[in-house]
Motif scaffolding. Structure first.
Motif, mmCIF file in Angstrom:
data_model
loop_
_atom_site.group_PDB
_atom_site.id
_atom_site.type_symbol
_atom_site.label_atom_id
_atom_site.label_comp_id
_atom_site.label_asym_id
_atom_site.label_seq_id
_atom_site.Cartn_x
_atom_site.Cartn_y
_atom_site.Cartn_z
ATOM 1 N N TRP A 87 0.897 -1.162 0.000
ATOM 2 C CA TRP A 87 0.000 0.000 0.000
ATOM 3 C C TRP A 87 0.934 1.210 0.000
ATOM 4 N N GLN A 88 0.858 2.009 -1.035
ATOM 5 C CA GLN A 88 1.716 3.192 -1.134
ATOM 6 C C GLN A 88 1.399 4.199 -0.022
ATOM 7 N N TRP A 89 2.327 5.123 0.221
ATOM 8 C CA TRP A 89 2.119 6.158 1.238
ATOM 9 C C TRP A 89 0.861 6.972 0.912
ATOM 10 N N HIS A 90 -0.015 7.065 1.882
ATOM 11 C CA HIS A 90 -1.235 7.850 1.674
ATOM 12 C C HIS A 90 -1.826 8.290 3.005
ATOM 13 N N GLN A 91 -2.778 9.214 2.921
ATOM 14 C CA GLN A 91 -3.610 9.600 4.062
ATOM 15 C C GLN A 91 -5.005 9.116 3.727
ATOM 16 N N ASP A 92 -5.711 8.549 4.664
ATOM 17 C CA ASP A 92 -7.073 8.122 4.336
ATOM 18 C C ASP A 92 -7.990 9.317 4.106
ATOM 19 N N TYR A 93 -7.776 10.364 4.891
ATOM 20 C CA TYR A 93 -8.678 11.497 4.731
ATOM 21 C C TYR A 93 -8.549 12.131 3.339
ATOM 22 N N GLY A 94 -7.374 12.053 2.751
ATOM 23 C CA GLY A 94 -7.211 12.546 1.380
ATOM 24 C C GLY A 94 -8.231 11.905 0.443
ATOM 25 N N THR A 95 -8.381 10.591 0.563
ATOM 26 C CA THR A 95 -9.340 9.868 -0.278
ATOM 27 C C THR A 95 -10.778 10.242 0.077
ATOM 28 N N TRP A 96 -11.046 10.342 1.377
ATOM 29 C CA TRP A 96 -12.420 10.659 1.797
ATOM 30 C C TRP A 96 -12.823 12.061 1.338
ATOM 31 N N LEU A 97 -11.865 12.967 1.364
ATOM 32 C CA LEU A 97 -12.157 14.330 0.900
ATOM 33 C C LEU A 97 -12.348 14.326 -0.617
ATOM 34 N N ASN A 98 -11.389 13.782 -1.322
ATOM 35 C CA ASN A 98 -11.400 13.852 -2.782
ATOM 36 C C ASN A 98 -12.544 13.048 -3.396
ATOM 37 N N ASP A 99 -12.788 11.877 -2.866
ATOM 38 C CA ASP A 99 -13.820 11.025 -3.464
ATOM 39 C C ASP A 99 -15.184 11.222 -2.830
ATOM 40 N N ASP A 100 -15.205 11.303 -1.484
ATOM 41 C CA ASP A 100 -16.491 11.235 -0.781
ATOM 42 C C ASP A 100 -17.002 12.597 -0.312
ATOM 43 N N ALA A 101 -16.203 13.653 -0.541
ATOM 44 C CA ALA A 101 -16.586 14.991 -0.068
ATOM 45 C C ALA A 101 -16.921 14.970 1.429
ATOM 46 N N MET A 102 -16.050 14.362 2.221
ATOM 47 C CA MET A 102 -16.187 14.428 3.681
ATOM 48 C C MET A 102 -15.639 15.798 4.099
ATOM 49 N N PRO A 103 -16.415 16.587 4.816
ATOM 50 C CA PRO A 103 -16.049 17.993 5.032
ATOM 51 C C PRO A 103 -14.728 18.218 5.790
ATOM 52 N N THR A 104 -14.514 17.511 6.910
ATOM 53 C CA THR A 104 -13.300 17.754 7.699
ATOM 54 C C THR A 104 -12.672 16.410 8.082
ATOM 55 N N GLU A 105 -11.550 16.480 8.786
ATOM 56 C CA GLU A 105 -10.825 15.265 9.167
ATOM 57 C C GLU A 105 -11.360 14.629 10.452
ATOM 58 N N ARG A 106 -12.543 15.004 10.898
ATOM 59 C CA ARG A 106 -13.108 14.426 12.133
ATOM 60 C C ARG A 106 -13.652 13.019 11.876
ATOM 61 N N ALA A 107 -12.724 12.128 11.533
ATOM 62 C CA ALA A 107 -13.027 10.710 11.353
ATOM 63 C C ALA A 107 -11.757 9.978 11.768
ATOM 64 N N MET A 108 -11.916 8.768 12.277
ATOM 65 C CA MET A 108 -10.761 8.065 12.873
ATOM 66 C C MET A 108 -10.591 6.694 12.252
ATOM 67 N N ASN A 109 -9.339 6.312 12.071
ATOM 68 C CA ASN A 109 -9.033 4.961 11.629
ATOM 69 C C ASN A 109 -8.734 4.064 12.808
ATOM 70 N N VAL A 110 -9.224 2.850 12.730
ATOM 71 C CA VAL A 110 -8.938 1.846 13.750
ATOM 72 C C VAL A 110 -8.436 0.608 13.021
#
Lengths: 293, 293
Positions: free
Chosen positions: A108-131
């Motif tokens: 899995w290449q270097w990435h941020q999950d929120y980058g994908t959520w913003l770009n693809d899903d239009a999630m407004p802010t980074e108030r989401a957590m990975n577990v």
């Protein structure tokens, strides 16, 4: 299980918290036992590795499989996330079981999950957590998750949509920026970390924390569950990806009791008998807020 | 530098010996400084990574570049190998500088080097030794060489010719056998080892020792020199691969003094101005022994 002030501070500084062996052998086994059946299904929610039949990532198991439906409501997982968001209610944005199978597990290449959520899903802010929850022991050789500590402090960084390196599209971060972030975090001494531990361990990590993982050349599977919990007010605004990848049900998670993985509790399994057609429908429009609310 | 009885015993048991920091920072720097010029050449002896311009492996630098010509004759490298072969004379069978560059360095699948030398070069027995010399610090994250301790005891194992996974063809070992060998060597506890250390470290490893390395997703290069020294009587019998890959000059190596990397000593650089046409000629015939002798 509530987080201490020291843990909250550590999370703020490093962007992650590690809980080795949080779930018992028995609890973890209940989850592991349910994976082969999920992986064997010829369904859209199983993405396989490039050039092999091994499952790279399985989506939405919490709507299909009883043990994973319970995990999605487990207080040992949900409460610490709530603590990190000041007690706000959460819904399940994404639920993955990543294979990283022995011999076949690809990078899995270097990435941020929120980058994908913003770009693809239009999630407004980074108030989401990975577990991340380990279903196998994670050692040096089976492609452990790697973090750049503190990299979440940069917020959303530039990324390009990588459609070719692996079988799953990802917004990946530029090499020069990775080099900079690793250097800032300590270079060869601490600039990259890879938490290792027994099956049942859990990692909470910030949705802007830059992470990656190497291929798994070892004979040891490294199956992990990745749950992404989003605060209610921060729900996604676009359904550009199928619903089995980015969920559209913003109902708050209600926790089950702490012993839910070892005792019977009723859970809903709406996709148990197959994906509804609606789960494959996508749109590039922003959603009707009034309707979603 | 001669090996102790303990070291000989350890080599026999594990199939490798590790010498952290054997060459000084200055000696290693002399070698590292010569790499960019070698890698920049558009010559057959530079094999580049699949889908990138980064050099995966460079061949025959000891016939082209002064510092590497000296390394090929360095007593700190040659004498321990001689000790492991009871003092027999050695010639240089193969000389590689593997890039494993930051971000671009791809995997090397599990393989034995002797498998390739037997199948391709008709080398009669396993009386040839691999030497790895680190030109960069090797850490957990830049794709360290991984060994299965004791796997050399199996002799030559079944292998298939992998022409597709990476840009360099290799006789690779079957997954089921790797799983068996790792299990026998200790499984998750010691079944795989990956020696790490500063630039200038050296590893000697048996030509039947099964090894691999993962991709390098880190921002740190992991350039290493891999020298393969063969006992004279065991020289290859077939020139199926180009001479820059599998050498045809069976002249015994004469060591230079121990300070050769820091002082001027004359060395021959026959391919300095380009590869001779003969170095590209190949044949599937067994060679005329009388002529080679």
């Amino acid at each position: 299980m509530r987080l201490t002030p020291e843990q909250l501070e550590q999370f703020d500084r490093d962007g992650y918290l590690f809980f080795p062996g949080l779930f018992s052998k028995e609890e973890t086994q209940t989850l592991s036992d349910a994976v082969p059946d999920l992986y064997s299904r010829r369904e859209a929610y199983n993405i396989r590795e490039k050039g092999s039949d091994a499952v790279r990532t399985n989506f939405a198991a919490h709507l299909i499989s009883e043990p994973f439906a319970k995990l999605a409501r487990h207080p040992r997982m949900v409460e610490p996330v709530q603590d990190l968001f000041g007690g706000e209610d959460l819904y399940m944005h994404q639920f993955k079981i990543n294979g990283k199978k022995a011999f076949d597990g690809d990078v899995w290449q270097w990435h941020q999950d929120y980058g994908t959520w913003l770009n693809d899903d239009a999630m407004p802010t980074e108030r989401a957590m990975n577990v991340a929850i380990f279903l196998d022991d994670v050692i040096e050789f089976n492609g452990p998750l790697m973090f750049i500590p503190g990299s979440h402090k940069k917020g959303v960084v530039d990324a390009k949509h990588d459609l070719t390196t692996t079988s799953y599209p990802l917004w990946t971060v530029d090499n020069a920026l990775i080099a900079q972030l690793v250097d800032r975090a300590g270079g060869k001494n601490g600039g990259i970390v890879a938490p290792k531990g027994p099956a049942g361990s859990m990692i909470l990590f910030h949705s802007c924390l830059v992470h990656a993982s190497s291929s798994n050349l070892s004979p040891f599977d490294r199956v992990s569950v990745y749950l992404s919990l989003c605060t209610l007010g921060n729900h996604i605004r676009r359904f550009k990806r199928p619903e089995f990848i980015a969920h559209r049900d913003f109902t708050p998670i209600s926790c089950l009791p702490d012993d839910c993985l070892s005792k019977p509790y009723p859970v809903d399994l709406p996709w148990k008998d197959g994906l509804p057609a609606s789960a494959l429908e996508t749109s590039t429009d922003l959603i009707d807020e009034a309707k979603a609310a």
